[in-house]
Design a protein around this motif. Structure first.
Motif, mmCIF file in Angstrom:
data_model
loop_
_atom_site.group_PDB
_atom_site.id
_atom_site.type_symbol
_atom_site.label_atom_id
_atom_site.label_comp_id
_atom_site.label_asym_id
_atom_site.label_seq_id
_atom_site.Cartn_x
_atom_site.Cartn_y
_atom_site.Cartn_z
ATOM 1 N N ALA A 191 -9.685 18.885 103.395
ATOM 2 C CA ALA A 191 -9.084 19.618 102.275
ATOM 3 C C ALA A 191 -7.579 19.719 102.465
ATOM 4 C CB ALA A 191 -9.702 20.998 102.149
ATOM 5 N N ALA A 192 -7.141 19.948 103.676
ATOM 6 C CA ALA A 192 -5.704 20.028 103.956
ATOM 7 C C ALA A 192 -5.025 18.681 103.695
ATOM 8 C CB ALA A 192 -5.468 20.465 105.402
ATOM 9 N N PHE A 193 -5.663 17.602 104.092
ATOM 10 C CA PHE A 193 -5.082 16.276 103.871
ATOM 11 C C PHE A 193 -5.179 15.863 102.409
ATOM 12 C CE2 PHE A 193 -4.805 16.020 108.351
ATOM 13 C CZ PHE A 193 -3.761 15.151 108.573
ATOM 14 N N ARG A 194 -6.197 16.323 101.717
ATOM 15 C CA ARG A 194 -6.361 16.001 100.297
ATOM 16 C C ARG A 194 -5.193 16.579 99.503
ATOM 17 N NH1 ARG A 194 -11.403 17.512 100.061
ATOM 18 N NH2 ARG A 194 -12.176 15.484 100.678
ATOM 19 N N SER A 195 -4.713 17.754 99.897
ATOM 20 C CA SER A 195 -3.596 18.378 99.191
ATOM 21 C C SER A 195 -2.284 17.625 99.435
ATOM 22 C CB SER A 195 -3.448 19.836 99.616
ATOM 23 O OG SER A 195 -3.007 19.924 100.953
ATOM 24 N N LYS A 196 -2.220 16.835 100.489
ATOM 25 C CA LYS A 196 -1.013 16.073 100.832
ATOM 26 C C LYS A 196 -1.079 14.622 100.380
ATOM 27 C CE LYS A 196 -0.330 18.776 105.018
ATOM 28 N NZ LYS A 196 -0.286 18.722 106.472
ATOM 29 N N GLY A 197 -2.202 14.197 99.858
ATOM 30 C CA GLY A 197 -2.351 12.801 99.459
ATOM 31 C C GLY A 197 -3.786 12.369 99.629
#
Length: 70
Positions: free
Chosen positions: A17-23
């Motif tokens: 989820a954290a990486f999804r928000s960054k790309g």
């Protein structure tokens, strides 16, 4: 007793989820065998797992950027 497989799944979800928000997050496939329970400090082990998963995702993202692929 803490279900280690469930704890791992929860932390993979948080990291992605954290990486999804960054790309684009990396694609993750998990194959968990059987029930694994242990007496552990759930929050402490969760932080360790989250950190390891985050570091792995970051390394994959850096490699992806270096190779110029998405």
């Amino acid at each position: 007793e803490t279900d280690i497989n469930r704890l791992l799944e929860e932390n993979v979800t948080l990291a992605l989820a954290a990486f999804r928000s960054k790309g684009t997050p990396p694609r993750v496939e998990m194959e968990l065998a059987g029930v694994l329970e242990a007496k552990v400090y759930r929050q402490a082990l969760g932080r360790v797992l989250l950190n390891m998963i985050h570091n792995a995702c970051y390394a994959l993202q850096q490699k992806r950027n270096m190779l110029g692929t998405t």
